[in-house]
Design a protein around this motif. Sequence first.
Motif, PDB file in Angstrom:
ATOM      1  N   LEU A 196      64.271 -14.135  56.422  1.00 12.20           N
ATOM      2  CA  LEU A 196      65.044 -13.811  57.626  1.00 12.20           C
ATOM      3  C   LEU A 196      64.987 -12.316  57.906  1.00 12.20           C
ATOM      4  O   LEU A 196      64.639 -11.516  57.037  1.00 12.20           O
ATOM      5  CB  LEU A 196      66.497 -14.256  57.445  1.00 12.20           C
ATOM      6  CG  LEU A 196      66.682 -15.764  57.271  1.00 12.20           C
ATOM      7  CD1 LEU A 196      68.098 -16.079  56.821  1.00 12.20           C
ATOM      8  CD2 LEU A 196      66.335 -16.479  58.573  1.00 12.20           C
ATOM      9  N   GLY A 197      65.368 -11.941  59.105  1.00  8.60           N
ATOM     10  CA  GLY A 197      65.416 -10.538  59.485  1.00  8.60           C
ATOM     11  C   GLY A 197      66.738 -10.221  60.141  1.00  8.60           C
ATOM     12  O   GLY A 197      67.642 -11.064  60.191  1.00  8.60           O
ATOM     13  N   VAL A 198      66.849  -9.001  60.655  1.00  8.26           N
ATOM     14  CA  VAL A 198      68.121  -8.578  61.252  1.00  8.26           C
ATOM     15  C   VAL A 198      67.901  -7.448  62.252  1.00  8.26           C
ATOM     16  O   VAL A 198      66.983  -6.644  62.102  1.00  8.26           O
ATOM     17  CB  VAL A 198      69.113  -8.140  60.131  1.00  8.26           C
ATOM     18  CG1 VAL A 198      68.662  -6.871  59.423  1.00  8.26           C
ATOM     19  CG2 VAL A 198      70.533  -7.951  60.667  1.00  8.26           C
ATOM     20  N   LYS A 199      68.765  -7.455  63.286  1.00  6.35           N
ATOM     21  CA  LYS A 199      68.868  -6.304  64.188  1.00  6.35           C
ATOM     22  C   LYS A 199      70.200  -5.648  63.875  1.00  6.35           C
ATOM     23  O   LYS A 199      71.231  -6.339  63.857  1.00  6.35           O
ATOM     24  CB  LYS A 199      68.933  -6.783  65.645  1.00  6.35           C
ATOM     25  CG  LYS A 199      67.622  -6.879  66.334  1.00  6.35           C
ATOM     26  CD  LYS A 199      67.879  -7.132  67.812  1.00  6.35           C
ATOM     27  CE  LYS A 199      66.672  -7.815  68.418  1.00  6.35           C
ATOM     28  NZ  LYS A 199      66.976  -8.461  69.692  1.00  6.35           N
ATOM     29  N   ILE A 200      70.175  -4.337  63.612  1.00  6.17           N
ATOM     30  CA  ILE A 200      71.435  -3.642  63.294  1.00  6.17           C
ATOM     31  C   ILE A 200      71.623  -2.513  64.300  1.00  6.17           C
ATOM     32  O   ILE A 200      70.729  -1.668  64.469  1.00  6.17           O
ATOM     33  CB  ILE A 200      71.413  -3.057  61.858  1.00  6.17           C
ATOM     34  CG1 ILE A 200      71.050  -4.150  60.834  1.00  6.17           C
ATOM     35  CG2 ILE A 200      72.757  -2.422  61.516  1.00  6.17           C
ATOM     36  CD1 ILE A 200      70.822  -3.635  59.423  1.00  6.17           C
ATOM     37  N   ASN A 201      72.762  -2.516  64.973  1.00  2.00           N
ATOM     38  CA  ASN A 201      73.061  -1.420  65.892  1.00  2.00           C
ATOM     39  C   ASN A 201      74.144  -0.528  65.287  1.00  2.00           C
ATOM     40  O   ASN A 201      75.146  -1.018  64.773  1.00  2.00           O
ATOM     41  CB  ASN A 201      73.540  -1.950  67.248  1.00  2.00           C
ATOM     42  CG  ASN A 201      73.670  -0.817  68.238  1.00  2.00           C
ATOM     43  OD1 ASN A 201      72.673  -0.197  68.629  1.00  2.00           O
ATOM     44  ND2 ASN A 201      74.890  -0.473  68.608  1.00  2.00           N
ATOM     45  N   LEU A 202      73.897   0.793  65.360  1.00  2.00           N
ATOM     46  CA  LEU A 202      74.832   1.763  64.763  1.00  2.00           C
ATOM     47  C   LEU A 202      75.528   2.583  65.841  1.00  2.00           C
ATOM     48  O   LEU A 202      74.881   3.183  66.708  1.00  2.00           O
ATOM     49  CB  LEU A 202      74.042   2.714  63.844  1.00  2.00           C
ATOM     50  CG  LEU A 202      74.767   3.972  63.343  1.00  2.00           C
ATOM     51  CD1 LEU A 202      75.891   3.632  62.376  1.00  2.00           C
ATOM     52  CD2 LEU A 202      73.777   4.932  62.659  1.00  2.00           C
ATOM     53  N   ILE A 203      76.857   2.613  65.778  1.00  2.00           N
ATOM     54  CA  ILE A 203      77.615   3.612  66.556  1.00  2.00           C
ATOM     55  C   ILE A 203      78.137   4.604  65.533  1.00  2.00           C
ATOM     56  O   ILE A 203      78.922   4.254  64.644  1.00  2.00           O
ATOM     57  CB  ILE A 203      78.777   2.969  67.352  1.00  2.00           C
ATOM     58  CG1 ILE A 203      78.233   1.939  68.345  1.00  2.00           C
ATOM     59  CG2 ILE A 203      79.597   4.041  68.072  1.00  2.00           C
ATOM     60  CD1 ILE A 203      79.302   1.192  69.131  1.00  2.00           C
ATOM     61  N   LYS A 204      77.656   5.864  65.616  1.00  2.00           N
ATOM     62  CA  LYS A 204      77.951   6.869  64.588  1.00  2.00           C
ATOM     63  C   LYS A 204      79.220   7.629  64.975  1.00  2.00           C
ATOM     64  O   LYS A 204      79.266   8.264  66.032  1.00  2.00           O
ATOM     65  CB  LYS A 204      76.759   7.827  64.490  1.00  2.00           C
ATOM     66  CG  LYS A 204      76.770   8.708  63.272  1.00  2.00           C
ATOM     67  CD  LYS A 204      76.159   8.016  62.072  1.00  2.00           C
ATOM     68  CE  LYS A 204      76.541   8.692  60.791  1.00  2.00           C
ATOM     69  NZ  LYS A 204      76.734   7.816  59.666  1.00  2.00           N
ATOM     70  N   ARG A 205      80.230   7.551  64.160  1.00  2.00           N
ATOM     71  CA  ARG A 205      81.455   8.320  64.417  1.00  2.00           C
ATOM     72  C   ARG A 205      81.709   9.345  63.314  1.00  2.00           C
ATOM     73  O   ARG A 205      82.463  10.281  63.508  1.00  2.00           O
ATOM     74  CB  ARG A 205      82.662   7.381  64.489  1.00  2.00           C
ATOM     75  CG  ARG A 205      82.552   6.335  65.573  1.00  2.00           C
ATOM     76  CD  ARG A 205      83.897   6.024  66.218  1.00  2.00           C
ATOM     77  NE  ARG A 205      83.693   5.206  67.398  1.00  2.00           N
ATOM     78  CZ  ARG A 205      83.642   3.874  67.395  1.00  2.00           C
ATOM     79  NH1 ARG A 205      83.801   3.211  66.258  1.00  2.00           N
ATOM     80  NH2 ARG A 205      83.442   3.209  68.502  1.00  2.00           N
ATOM     81  N   LEU A 206      81.084   9.128  62.145  1.00  2.00           N
ATOM     82  CA  LEU A 206      81.351  10.019  61.003  1.00  2.00           C
ATOM     83  C   LEU A 206      80.327  11.142  60.974  1.00  2.00           C
ATOM     84  O   LEU A 206      79.125  10.891  61.087  1.00  2.00           O
ATOM     85  CB  LEU A 206      81.299   9.216  59.699  1.00  2.00           C
ATOM     86  CG  LEU A 206      82.324   8.076  59.618  1.00  2.00           C
ATOM     87  CD1 LEU A 206      82.147   7.273  58.332  1.00  2.00           C
ATOM     88  CD2 LEU A 206      83.753   8.617  59.710  1.00  2.00           C
ATOM     89  N   PRO A 207      80.794  12.395  60.826  1.00  2.00           N
ATOM     90  CA  PRO A 207      79.850  13.521  60.801  1.00  2.00           C
ATOM     91  C   PRO A 207      78.906  13.433  59.606  1.00  2.00           C
ATOM     92  O   PRO A 207      79.343  13.139  58.495  1.00  2.00           O
ATOM     93  CB  PRO A 207      80.777  14.741  60.687  1.00  2.00           C
ATOM     94  CG  PRO A 207      82.073  14.226  60.165  1.00  2.00           C
ATOM     95  CD  PRO A 207      82.189  12.809  60.618  1.00  2.00           C
ATOM     96  N   MET A 208      77.618  13.690  59.863  1.00  2.00           N
ATOM     97  CA  MET A 208      76.632  13.606  58.771  1.00  2.00           C
ATOM     98  C   MET A 208      76.743  14.855  57.899  1.00  2.00           C
ATOM     99  O   MET A 208      76.899  15.956  58.407  1.00  2.00           O
ATOM    100  CB  MET A 208      75.232  13.494  59.343  1.00  2.00           C
ATOM    101  CG  MET A 208      74.993  12.140  59.953  1.00  2.00           C
ATOM    102  SD  MET A 208      73.263  11.765  59.993  1.00  2.00           S
ATOM    103  CE  MET A 208      72.866  12.226  61.635  1.00  2.00           C
ATOM    104  N   GLY A 209      76.656  14.643  56.600  1.00  2.00           N
ATOM    105  CA  GLY A 209      76.793  15.768  55.673  1.00  2.00           C
ATOM    106  C   GLY A 209      78.190  16.347  55.719  1.00  2.00           C
ATOM    107  O   GLY A 209      78.397  17.527  55.461  1.00  2.00           O
ATOM    108  N   GLY A 210      79.156  15.488  56.019  1.00  2.00           N
ATOM    109  CA  GLY A 210      80.542  15.966  56.160  1.00  2.00           C
ATOM    110  C   GLY A 210      81.403  15.712  54.938  1.00  2.00           C
ATOM    111  O   GLY A 210      82.556  16.121  54.892  1.00  2.00           O
ATOM    112  N   GLY A 211      80.853  14.981  53.946  1.00  2.00           N
ATOM    113  CA  GLY A 211      81.643  14.700  52.744  1.00  2.00           C
ATOM    114  C   GLY A 211      82.545  13.489  52.886  1.00  2.00           C
ATOM    115  O   GLY A 211      83.319  13.171  51.987  1.00  2.00           O
ATOM    116  N   VAL A 212      82.434  12.775  54.031  1.00  2.00           N
ATOM    117  CA  VAL A 212      83.247  11.564  54.211  1.00  2.00           C
ATOM    118  C   VAL A 212      82.427  10.300  53.922  1.00  2.00           C
ATOM    119  O   VAL A 212      82.897   9.185  54.123  1.00  2.00           O
ATOM    120  CB  VAL A 212      83.909  11.498  55.617  1.00  2.00           C
ATOM    121  CG1 VAL A 212      84.967  12.578  55.766  1.00  2.00           C
ATOM    122  CG2 VAL A 212      82.880  11.593  56.732  1.00  2.00           C
ATOM    123  N   GLY A 213      81.194  10.502  53.452  1.00  2.00           N
ATOM    124  CA  GLY A 213      80.405   9.383  52.924  1.00  2.00           C
ATOM    125  C   GLY A 213      79.795   8.457  53.960  1.00  2.00           C
ATOM    126  O   GLY A 213      79.504   7.295  53.649  1.00  2.00           O
ATOM    127  N   GLY A 214      79.568   8.960  55.170  1.00  2.00           N
ATOM    128  CA  GLY A 214      79.073   8.096  56.250  1.00  2.00           C
ATOM    129  C   GLY A 214      77.816   7.313  55.893  1.00  2.00           C
ATOM    130  O   GLY A 214      77.765   6.091  56.095  1.00  2.00           O
TER     131      GLY A 214
END
Length: 285
Positions: A86-104
């Motif tokens: 099987l496969g998958v389509k994944i859509n991302l809405i990014k709310r967490l800052p990258m490299g922010g230490g919140v583990g996004g």
Amino acid sequence: MNNTTSFTLIAPAKLNLFLHINGRREDGYHELETLFTFLNFGDELTFELIDTPDIFITGDTKGIPLTDNLIYKAALLLKTQSKTRLGVKINLIKRLPMGGGVGGGSSDAATTLLALNKLWKIDRSLDELARLGLQLGADVPVFVRGQSAIAHGIGEELHQVELEQKWYCVVHPNQHVSTATIFTHPDLKRDTPKILGDWKHHTLTNDCEPLVKKLCPEVEKTLQWLLKYAPSKMTGTGSCCFVEFASQVQAQDVLANLPHTWQGFIASSVNISPAHTELAAIFDQ
Ligand SMILES: C[C@](O)(CO)[C@H](O)COP(=O)(O)OP(=O)(O)OC[C@H]1O[C@@H](n2ccc(N)nc2=O)[C@H](O)[C@@H]1O
Ligand SMILES: Nc1ncnc2c1ncn2[C@@H]1O[C@H](COP(=O)(O)OP(=O)(O)OP(=O)(O)O)[C@@H](O)[C@H]1O
């Protein structure tokens, strides 16, 4: 049997309420002692089952090459391990800052493992998913298990804790701090003794904070500014800083006064990760 073929989950932020570094292993990784809490705020991931063997990622993926994207890596790892067609389509809405230490990135990876385990009907245990997740990053297992926890080892030995619900204002000073840069820096404090007894009776700090403040004056400024409201702390290796309150109104007040050069959000802590709560609501009715 649940035949859901499309659903959306929150990949929550984490905060390290303290982060002690006890030593460095021969492979370069550090022995840590850290307290993880989850927030009811995060990235949003939509999963859609497809019957071709592809893994498609859409949405806010700008700046992350596909094969470096932790969502793609997690999906590929589970696909390879399970040999599913099987496969998958994944859509991302990014709310967490990258490299922010919140583990996004780690949270996105863990949420993908949890979601595809259900969508592809692979039926791996949380232990197995956490073991797989550790190949993707030290922070992935805590998101897979989804319970506030004290972590030891490199962050993968987890002991569940029950924390009081609090409100947080989390501020991102518009600076990206590379975790690898901090962990390889000669000036990082690496000799905090392990806590003996109950952590609640100890002085709890973030050992990365002095170094990050030195390398990144904007983090120092943020921590100073937040001090007007409450004791301020940094999460992970930065750059996000936070203050804790009993009520939402107090956290909202900080956000309302935030200088325009910084971004922030408020969120409540939760003992169970929203990804787990939502997944259970969809699949365990
Ligand atoms: C700082 C924390 O965010 C605290 O929660 C985590 O320990 C970091 O977890 P992460 O981002 O998932 O880390 P990884 O992607 O595995 O590693 C990023 C970099 O940090 C270093 N690293 C990470 C975790 C650890 N216990 N010791 C380390 O020295 C690794 O050598 C690597 O160079
Ligand atoms: N889906 C993703 N979301 C965010 N970052 C990703 C993703 N996939 C790969 N990355 C890479 O991972 C790096 C670290 O991202 P992340 O947002 O997890 O940092 P962080 O919050 O500082 O993590 P930590 O607290 O675990 O150190 C980013 O700079 C980016 O290059």
